[in-house]
Every structure is written in C-alpha cells, then in structure tokens.
Design an enzyme around this catalytic site. Structure first.
Site, PDB file in Angstrom:
ATOM      1  N   ASP A  12       9.078  -7.478   5.934  1.00 57.51           N
ATOM      2  CA  ASP A  12       8.012  -6.558   6.334  1.00 57.51           C
ATOM      3  C   ASP A  12       7.993  -6.277   7.841  1.00 57.51           C
ATOM      4  O   ASP A  12       7.124  -6.750   8.571  1.00 57.51           O
ATOM      5  CB  ASP A  12       6.639  -7.081   5.863  1.00 57.51           C
ATOM      6  CG  ASP A  12       5.660  -5.933   5.687  1.00 57.51           C
ATOM      7  OD1 ASP A  12       5.975  -4.798   6.116  1.00 57.51           O
ATOM      8  OD2 ASP A  12       4.557  -6.150   5.139  1.00 57.51           O
ATOM      9  N   ASP A  32       3.386  -9.151  12.707  1.00 60.97           N
ATOM     10  CA  ASP A  32       2.572  -9.442  11.521  1.00 60.97           C
ATOM     11  C   ASP A  32       3.129 -10.642  10.762  1.00 60.97           C
ATOM     12  O   ASP A  32       3.246 -10.611   9.538  1.00 60.97           O
ATOM     13  CB  ASP A  32       2.488  -8.199  10.620  1.00 60.97           C
ATOM     14  CG  ASP A  32       1.342  -8.282   9.606  1.00 60.97           C
ATOM     15  OD1 ASP A  32       0.424  -9.121   9.800  1.00 60.97           O
ATOM     16  OD2 ASP A  32       1.355  -7.517   8.631  1.00 60.97           O
ATOM     17  N   ASN A  55       4.538 -12.824   4.510  1.00 61.53           N
ATOM     18  CA  ASN A  55       5.736 -12.118   4.964  1.00 61.53           C
ATOM     19  C   ASN A  55       6.929 -13.051   5.141  1.00 61.53           C
ATOM     20  O   ASN A  55       7.956 -12.654   5.670  1.00 61.53           O
ATOM     21  CB  ASN A  55       5.456 -11.365   6.263  1.00 61.53           C
ATOM     22  CG  ASN A  55       4.577 -10.154   6.017  1.00 61.53           C
ATOM     23  OD1 ASN A  55       4.508  -9.674   4.883  1.00 61.53           O
ATOM     24  ND2 ASN A  55       3.898  -9.675   7.042  1.00 61.53           N
ATOM     25  N   THR A 104      -2.543  -8.699  10.837  1.00 64.49           N
ATOM     26  CA  THR A 104      -3.506  -9.203   9.869  1.00 64.49           C
ATOM     27  C   THR A 104      -4.508 -10.039  10.640  1.00 64.49           C
ATOM     28  O   THR A 104      -4.120 -10.847  11.479  1.00 64.49           O
ATOM     29  CB  THR A 104      -2.763 -10.048   8.802  1.00 64.49           C
ATOM     30  OG1 THR A 104      -1.763  -9.218   8.212  1.00 64.49           O
ATOM     31  CG2 THR A 104      -3.705 -10.577   7.741  1.00 64.49           C
ATOM     32  N   LYS A 109       3.049 -13.991   8.941  1.00 61.90           N
ATOM     33  CA  LYS A 109       2.077 -14.729   8.128  1.00 61.90           C
ATOM     34  C   LYS A 109       2.808 -15.210   6.881  1.00 61.90           C
ATOM     35  O   LYS A 109       3.886 -14.692   6.559  1.00 61.90           O
ATOM     36  CB  LYS A 109       0.895 -13.824   7.754  1.00 61.90           C
ATOM     37  CG  LYS A 109       1.294 -12.527   7.061  1.00 61.90           C
ATOM     38  CD  LYS A 109       0.087 -11.668   6.746  1.00 61.90           C
ATOM     39  CE  LYS A 109       0.517 -10.299   6.234  1.00 61.90           C
ATOM     40  NZ  LYS A 109      -0.625  -9.453   5.909  1.00 61.90           N
ATOM     41  N   ASP A 141      17.979  -7.784   0.488  1.00 61.73           N
ATOM     42  CA  ASP A 141      18.209  -9.093  -0.131  1.00 61.73           C
ATOM     43  C   ASP A 141      17.054  -9.403  -1.071  1.00 61.73           C
ATOM     44  O   ASP A 141      15.893  -9.166  -0.720  1.00 61.73           O
ATOM     45  CB  ASP A 141      18.127 -10.191   0.952  1.00 61.73           C
ATOM     46  CG  ASP A 141      19.447 -10.497   1.597  1.00 61.73           C
ATOM     47  OD1 ASP A 141      20.463 -10.466   0.906  1.00 61.73           O
ATOM     48  OD2 ASP A 141      19.424 -10.791   2.817  1.00 61.73           O
ATOM     49  N   SER A 157       0.813  -1.210   0.000  1.00 65.70           N
ATOM     50  CA  SER A 157       0.000   0.000   0.000  1.00 65.70           C
ATOM     51  C   SER A 157       0.853   1.268   0.000  1.00 65.70           C
ATOM     52  O   SER A 157       0.416   2.308  -0.474  1.00 65.70           O
ATOM     53  CB  SER A 157      -0.974  -0.009   1.167  1.00 65.70           C
ATOM     54  OG  SER A 157      -0.468  -0.768   2.239  1.00 65.70           O
ATOM     55  N   TYR A 158       2.079   1.184   0.527  1.00 70.86           N
ATOM     56  CA  TYR A 158       2.924   2.373   0.584  1.00 70.86           C
ATOM     57  C   TYR A 158       4.212   2.222  -0.199  1.00 70.86           C
ATOM     58  O   TYR A 158       5.056   3.100  -0.164  1.00 70.86           O
ATOM     59  CB  TYR A 158       3.268   2.712   2.042  1.00 70.86           C
ATOM     60  CG  TYR A 158       2.029   2.927   2.851  1.00 70.86           C
ATOM     61  CD1 TYR A 158       1.380   4.151   2.819  1.00 70.86           C
ATOM     62  CD2 TYR A 158       1.477   1.894   3.591  1.00 70.86           C
ATOM     63  CE1 TYR A 158       0.202   4.349   3.511  1.00 70.86           C
ATOM     64  CE2 TYR A 158       0.306   2.080   4.290  1.00 70.86           C
ATOM     65  CZ  TYR A 158      -0.324   3.304   4.252  1.00 70.86           C
ATOM     66  OH  TYR A 158      -1.484   3.485   4.928  1.00 70.86           O
TER      67      TYR A 158
HETATM   68  N1  ADE Z   1       8.838  -8.758  -2.600  1.00 70.58           N
HETATM   69  C1  ADE Z   1       8.894  -7.977  -1.533  1.00 70.58           C
HETATM   70  N2  ADE Z   1      10.118  -7.986  -1.003  1.00 70.58           N
HETATM   71  C2  ADE Z   1      10.860  -8.826  -1.753  1.00 70.58           C
HETATM   72  C3  ADE Z   1      12.194  -9.281  -1.714  1.00 70.58           C
HETATM   73  N3  ADE Z   1      13.029  -8.863  -0.767  1.00 70.58           N
HETATM   74  N4  ADE Z   1      12.596 -10.158  -2.634  1.00 70.58           N
HETATM   75  C4  ADE Z   1      11.747 -10.569  -3.563  1.00 70.58           C
HETATM   76  N5  ADE Z   1      10.485 -10.188  -3.670  1.00 70.58           N
HETATM   77  C5  ADE Z   1      10.039  -9.317  -2.768  1.00 70.58           C
END
Ligand code: ADE
Length: 323
Positions: free
Chosen positions: A176, A158, A163, A214, A160, A113, A44-45
């Site tokens: 996240d 969070d 994430n 969530t 799940k 990463d 969302s951001y």
């Molecule tokens: N989507 C969100 N973060 C990511 C990440 N670090 N590597 C691959 N896909 C992603």
C-alpha cells in the site's frame, strides 16, 4: 484525464528467432493472460484478486482499480504514486513487488506478489499479542524494509500492521504505497539544470497539504506542521513495536480528534510487564521532535535487537513460531 500507462493491453514485438524466422513475442501482459480467482482484499478504490498466469501457472495478487471511481474522487495522482513507488522498490524481499501493470477500458491492473499469510494485523488479532522474540523478528524485518525504502527515497507515510502482509514463509511484505512520498531518487543521476538540494528531501511546496495516513500511527509533525519526513515512518515503527507486544496501538481514543490530541500530547502508557529493552526503544522512537528520534542505524544497534543479524540473512531465517 490521461493515464500515463496508455498502451495496448497485449503488446507484441517482432523479433527474429535463432533460425532467422520472424516471430511475434509478447512484451506486455494483459487481462487475458491471467485466470482470476478469489478476492484477497478490498479497499476503497480497489479490489485485490488472486490470479494465475496462464503460461507459467505462477500466482499473483492483482490489484484492480476502478478508473471511474478514481477520477470521480480525484485520486489519479495517488495511483500513479503507487506505481512509481513500487517500480522504484523492486527486488527487496520485504516489499510487495510489482511485476506488470496494464489496463482496460474500466480498470487499472497492478500485478503484485501474493502474500498468502494475509495481514500482520489479522495474525496479531488472532493470538492477542506477540512475545519478545516474535516482536524482535517481525520488527527487524519491517525495519530492514523501511531502510530499503528510505535509501531509495521513499517515505511510506501509512505504516501500520494492516499494511504489513505475510508470505507463505511468514516473512513480511510491506504494501500500500498509494500515500507514499517520493523524494528524488538518491541513486538517479542529478538533473544538471536544477540547483542542489541541500536537505536530500523534497523541496517544500506551499500548496495546502491534506492529511495522509491512519490516525493511530500518524506522527506529531504531520499534525502540527503538516509535514512528513523519513523519521515519520520511524514514529509509526515505534507504534507498531508497542502494538505487537500489547495488542493495541499506543495512541487510541474514541475518535480521530481525541487520538490526535493524545499524539501531540505524547499521552500513552506502558502496561505492567512490558519488556524493559522494548520500552527503552519505544521511548526513543515516540519522541515529538522528529530530529531527536533514533535513526535506523541506532535502532539496529539498540539492545532490543541484540542477536539479530542484519542484511540478507534476516530473510533466510526461519520465522519463529507465533506465541
Ligand atoms: N491483499 C492485498 N494485497 C495483497 C497481496 N499482495 N497478497 C495477498 N493479499 C493481499
């Protein structure tokens, strides 16, 4: 509003080389140091793009956050939490590492990463559910990463399957940390001007707390006391183990309110054929009173994880073929 990370996008440092000649060394990466590629994810951001370092050709996932949107939605606190948290958690194979941060006039950039296997949720949806061996392997890696976070004073809040990302070796990387709670770092020297904290957890603020997380994975204590603790991550871990084995989270209803009702009423069932050792583990994690949930040490010693060698070896092990 001021961003903490203000500073030249590309900073240079004057240094003398071995021959005594004055040279400029780049100390800070900037947007121009990367070639941006395809979109890896959208939140969302933020948008996450694949990017390649022009000098080293190493690939990264760059999370780009829109300043205007963040300010408008009053999320500045959360983007700073994410950065502070990631900076505290570097050097664990199960956590997405933050390499650089920089900004330009419109955006903040977090260089992370890249996890080329995508979300654990995507893999789970593709094959429906995991067998016991795969659940044990991925569960053990997730738990090892949680242990590292907790040891460094971070509650994720969070957790799940969305994430939990997977790298090219199908090893997990938790991501996240925008809604994480940072406790005083147990390794940092204590501030002698402050009194001792008897709980080891953050002093409670009296401010109204808003819901983070969530619905399906939220712990009952967050719903009833508006308070998350380390054990709240272990509730989510119990939900994830259940979901890996069945393909769906234990508490799921038509809307958030009904989901919350099920959580505080501990209303969930095990389908026929659910492995007994896993059932025992989940039953000891999905406990309403957070102080009565299994601790990480107890989980590691639970019979469901028999055969797992904890520690660094877990990250050198070949991932089992998904089935
Ligand atoms: N989507 C969100 N973060 C990511 C990440 N670090 N590597 C691959 N896909 C992603």
């Amino acid at each position: 509003e001021e961003w903490k990370d203000r500073g030249a996008a590309v900073g240079m440092k004057e240094e003398y080389d071995a021959s005594g000649k004055l040279v400029l060394r780049q100390v800070k990466k900037g947007v121009r140091d990367f070639v941006f590629g395809r979109t890896l994810g959208e939140g969302s951001y933020s948008t996450v793009l694949l990017a390649t370092d022009r000098q080293t050709l190493k690939e990264y996932a760059v999370k780009i956050l829109d300043k205007k949107h963040i300010i408008k939605e009053k999320k500045i606190k959360y983007v700073n939490i994410e950065k502070d948290t990631l900076n505290r958690l570097i050097e664990h194979p199960g956590i997405v590492r933050l390499y650089y941060t920089f900004q330009d006039s419109s955006s903040l950039y977090y260089v992370l990463d890249v996890a080329s296997g995508g979300e654990l949720l995507g893999v789970l949806k593709k094959i429906g559910s995991f067998d016991e061996e795969c659940t044990r392997f991925y569960g053990a890696q997730i738990l090892d990463a949680i242990e590292h976070m907790h040891n460094r004073g971070v509650i994720h809040r969070d957790l799940k399957p969305e994430n939990v990302l997977l790298d090219d070796q199908m090893h997990i990387k938790i991501t996240d940390f925008g809604t994480a709670k940072l406790l005083p770092d147990p390794r940092a020297p204590r501030d002698p001007t402050k009194p001792y904290d008897v709980t080891g957890e953050e002093q409670e603020s009296t401010r109204a707390k808003s819901f983070v997380g969530t619905a399906e994975y939220v712990s009952p204590e967050l719903l009833t006391d508006k308070n998350a603790c380390k054990a709240s991550d272990l509730w989510a871990f119990g939900c994830i183990i259940y979901q890996l084995l069945t393909g769906r989270p234990p508490f799921k209803a038509g809307n958030e309110y009904q989901t919350f009702q099920k959580i505080v009423g501990l209303e969930y069932e095990f389908p026929l054929g659910f492995p007994p050792a896993a059932r025992d583990l989940v039953e000891r994690l999905l406990v309403l009173d957070p102080s009565r949930r299994l601790t990480i040490e107890h989980i590691k010693n639970h019979e469901f994880f028999d055969g797992i060698v904890w520690g660094r070896g877990l990250w050198r092990q070949k991932a089992p073929r998904l089935k």
